[in-house]
Scaffold this motif. Sequence first.
Motif, PDB file in Angstrom:
ATOM      1  N   TYR A 143       0.881  -1.248   0.043  1.00  0.00           N
ATOM      2  CA  TYR A 143      -0.119  -0.065   0.327  1.00  0.00           C
ATOM      3  C   TYR A 143       0.937   1.215   0.131  1.00  0.00           C
ATOM      4  O   TYR A 143       0.366   2.096  -0.585  1.00  0.00           O
ATOM      5  N   VAL A 144       2.096   1.081   0.479  1.00  0.00           N
ATOM      6  CA  VAL A 144       3.090   2.371   0.259  1.00  0.00           C
ATOM      7  C   VAL A 144       3.307   2.695  -0.988  1.00  0.00           C
ATOM      8  O   VAL A 144       3.246   3.892  -1.480  1.00  0.00           O
ATOM      9  N   PHE A 160      -8.287   1.923   6.106  1.00  0.00           N
ATOM     10  CA  PHE A 160      -7.013   2.187   6.636  1.00  0.00           C
ATOM     11  C   PHE A 160      -7.014   2.389   8.166  1.00  0.00           C
ATOM     12  O   PHE A 160      -7.699   3.126   8.580  1.00  0.00           O
ATOM     13  N   GLN A 161      -6.339   1.529   8.838  1.00  0.00           N
ATOM     14  CA  GLN A 161      -6.533   1.296  10.382  1.00  0.00           C
ATOM     15  C   GLN A 161      -5.154   2.514  10.727  1.00  0.00           C
ATOM     16  O   GLN A 161      -4.309   2.988   9.848  1.00  0.00           O
ATOM     17  N   ILE A 162      -5.073   2.928  12.112  1.00  0.00           N
ATOM     18  CA  ILE A 162      -4.043   3.676  12.637  1.00  0.00           C
ATOM     19  C   ILE A 162      -2.481   3.357  11.985  1.00  0.00           C
ATOM     20  O   ILE A 162      -1.537   4.272  11.332  1.00  0.00           O
ATOM     21  N   ARG A 182       2.349   4.503   8.687  1.00  0.00           N
ATOM     22  CA  ARG A 182       3.416   4.067   7.592  1.00  0.00           C
ATOM     23  C   ARG A 182       3.194   5.083   6.432  1.00  0.00           C
ATOM     24  O   ARG A 182       4.511   5.429   6.004  1.00  0.00           O
ATOM     25  N   LEU A 183       2.093   5.500   5.996  1.00  0.00           N
ATOM     26  CA  LEU A 183       2.112   6.628   5.182  1.00  0.00           C
ATOM     27  C   LEU A 183       2.700   7.936   5.456  1.00  0.00           C
ATOM     28  O   LEU A 183       3.436   8.575   4.761  1.00  0.00           O
ATOM     29  N   PHE A 184       2.285   8.077   6.618  1.00  0.00           N
ATOM     30  CA  PHE A 184       2.851   9.503   7.279  1.00  0.00           C
ATOM     31  C   PHE A 184       4.493   9.481   7.055  1.00  0.00           C
ATOM     32  O   PHE A 184       5.246  10.336   6.855  1.00  0.00           O
ATOM     33  N   GLN A 185       5.098   8.142   7.291  1.00  0.00           N
ATOM     34  CA  GLN A 185       6.609   8.037   7.530  1.00  0.00           C
ATOM     35  C   GLN A 185       7.268   7.896   6.201  1.00  0.00           C
ATOM     36  O   GLN A 185       8.233   8.411   6.055  1.00  0.00           O
ATOM     37  N   GLU A 186       6.621   7.418   5.401  1.00  0.00           N
ATOM     38  CA  GLU A 186       7.171   6.859   4.202  1.00  0.00           C
ATOM     39  C   GLU A 186       6.574   7.796   2.767  1.00  0.00           C
ATOM     40  O   GLU A 186       7.243   7.594   1.680  1.00  0.00           O
TER      41      GLU A 186
END
Length: 280
Positions: A121-122, A145-147, A152-156
């Motif tokens: 998903y990333v 999407f769960q937390i 992970r999206l925020f980080q990557e």
Amino acid sequence: MPSASEIPNITLNNGTSIPQLGFGTYQIEPKDTKAAVLAALETGYRHIDTAQMYGNEKEVGQAVAASGLPRSEVFVTSKLNNDAHAYDAALAAFDRTLEKLGSDYVDLFLVHWPLPGVGSYVETWTAMEEISRSGRARAVGVSNFQIAHLDRLFQETRVVPAVNQIEVHPYLAQDELRAFDADHGIATEAWSPIAQGKVLGDPVVGAVARRVERTPAQVVLRWHIQRGDIVFPKSVTPARVAENFRLFDFELSSQDMAELTALDRGERTGPDPDTFNWVP
Ligand code: NDP
């Protein structure tokens, strides 16, 4: 009947405006979709929710065209299917969505499911960022999407999803995930807002409905509206399409709201996003 202009708009994190009440098209057969969506547009709905998975994007596009409304007056959402979770596949699938809708843009495009077992998903989200940059989707977001998936999206990646479309109704209040969305500027959209009808026979819903002299469906949909979520109930029954649109001439008290929220029992009608990895 309220007019379309009485439906509140929600401003998404990139400035795009979305009507808080729309019309859902899951499980509407392609052969019935054009008539159902036209009936909704005639009633005053200006927001239609479809998906590649529903197999009815073409008929949604036909209804929008046949309505005579300017394209800019109807907000259309579609979603990337689970078989297109890779950069190139996602871009190609998005092109097919525009072709089917018969439009050179879509208002909102979502990743339908995170599919954590598939694990891409990333990468898929980076394709959504490209779609957003191209201007062919006015906004991009996610669904189910769960937390942990959002973290992970925020980080990557760079672009914060504009919405997270998740299952929410009185039996699944989702207050933790909704608060997380809100804290990160993500609007929550509530799918299966009346739990596909399962909450309508609940005695508490019935008691609130009698108190405010409305139907159980109107009371539950009004509960979502007052919580600030975006909803798009589905119905192929014209009287219900009209009933579900009449939510703006009454209000629930804080006690009514609390009683409905207290029905939460963590009960899903659909799959659990942490374990759902189905690919067609
Ligand atoms: P809903 O909670 O909207 O319920 C739809 C069902 O309730 C239908 O059987 C309909 O019957 C019935 N109904 C509708 N209005 C009334 C009413 N006023 N009184 C009594 N019964 C009523 O379920 P959905 O699952 O369709 O969710 C809404 C939308 O959310 C979908 O259509 C889709 O767009 C989206 N969605 C997104 C998902 C995702 O993974 N992102 C998953 C599931 C849904 P009838 O049509 O026969 O009138």
